[in-house]
Design a protein around this motif. Structure first.
Motif, PDB file in Angstrom:
ATOM      1  N   SER A  67       0.828  -1.207   0.000  1.00 19.22           N
ATOM      2  CA  SER A  67       0.000   0.000   0.000  1.00 19.22           C
ATOM      3  C   SER A  67       0.863   1.257   0.000  1.00 19.22           C
ATOM      4  O   SER A  67       0.556   2.237  -0.674  1.00 19.22           O
TER       5      SER A  67
ATOM      6  N   GLN B   9       4.332   9.033 -10.323  1.00 19.46           N
ATOM      7  CA  GLN B   9       3.840   8.775 -11.673  1.00 19.46           C
ATOM      8  C   GLN B   9       2.590   9.573 -12.001  1.00 19.46           C
ATOM      9  O   GLN B   9       1.975   9.353 -13.033  1.00 19.46           O
ATOM     10  N   GLY B  10       2.235  10.506 -11.147  1.00 19.16           N
ATOM     11  CA  GLY B  10       1.052  11.317 -11.382  1.00 19.16           C
ATOM     12  C   GLY B  10       1.265  12.301 -12.521  1.00 19.16           C
ATOM     13  O   GLY B  10       2.190  12.180 -13.323  1.00 19.16           O
TER      14      GLY B  10
ATOM     15  N   GLN C  92       2.201   1.746  -3.482  1.00 16.51           N
ATOM     16  CA  GLN C  92       1.182   2.290  -4.379  1.00 16.51           C
ATOM     17  C   GLN C  92       1.009   3.792  -4.173  1.00 16.51           C
ATOM     18  O   GLN C  92       0.875   4.545  -5.138  1.00 16.51           O
ATOM     19  N   LYS C  93       1.027   4.240  -2.923  1.00 17.85           N
ATOM     20  CA  LYS C  93       0.903   5.679  -2.653  1.00 17.85           C
ATOM     21  C   LYS C  93       2.111   6.444  -3.196  1.00 17.85           C
ATOM     22  O   LYS C  93       1.980   7.524  -3.750  1.00 17.85           O
TER      23      LYS C  93
ATOM     24  N   LYS D 100       1.882   6.690  -6.935  1.00 13.73           N
ATOM     25  CA  LYS D 100       0.879   7.692  -7.312  1.00 13.73           C
ATOM     26  C   LYS D 100       1.496   9.093  -7.320  1.00 13.73           C
ATOM     27  O   LYS D 100       1.218   9.897  -8.191  1.00 13.73           O
TER      28      LYS D 100
END
Length: 154
Positions: free
Chosen positions: A38, A48-49, A41-42, A45
């Motif tokens: 998790s 890769q935003g 993933q954050k 984000k």
């Protein structure tokens, strides 16, 4: 410099003067460390935003705070302000300069309120630096997080 009334207000805003029953009701950030996947993933984000505007930046916030109560309150403050917990005392935040300065100033004020030998380190992190990070310990390939390979399906 802040006068005593302003300092007390800042302490209240940080939660340092909360009643014990209110503090028990709040989630203890030391226990709230998300599973590794998790957290990855954050972090992905953030990196890769959308393209980063020149007014925003990534920052690592790291601390070594001896007092359990202060450490817990600082962690709660950082989470409340959009910081992603990477490790127990390491946070990553994607923020504009104004918001980052607000976070930094609050941390300075909290640190100044009581006598301590604590340290808080704030490090700007650009994408090229993030891509050159190496991870030792956990079985996580940092290159996969920062710069995942492209896949083509035919």
């Amino acid at each position: 410099m802040f006068d005593l009334k302003e300092r007390i207000q800042k302490i209240r805003e940080s939660g340092l003067l909360a009643h014990p029953e209110q503090q028990r009701q709040q989630l203890d950030p030391e226990d709230a460390l998300l599973p590794l996947q998790s957290r990855i993933q954050k972090i992905l984000k953030i990196f890769q935003g959308k393209p980063i505007k020149s007014t925003t930046m990534n920052y690592f916030i790291m601390y070594d705070i001896q007092n359990n109560k202060v450490r817990r309150l600082v962690a709660q403050y950082l989470i409340k302000n959009g910081c992603v917990r990477v490790q127990k005392s390491v946070f990553l935040v994607h923020s504009d300069h104004k918001k980052f300065e607000e976070i930094k100033q609050t941390l300075v004020e909290i640190n100044d309120v009581y006598e301590n030998q604590d340290s808080i380190i704030l490090v700007p992190l650009n994408i090229s630096d993030a891509r050159s990070m190496k991870l030792i310990g956990q079985n996580v390939n940092i290159e996969q997080i920062i710069d995942p390979p492209n896949t083509v399906f035919l």
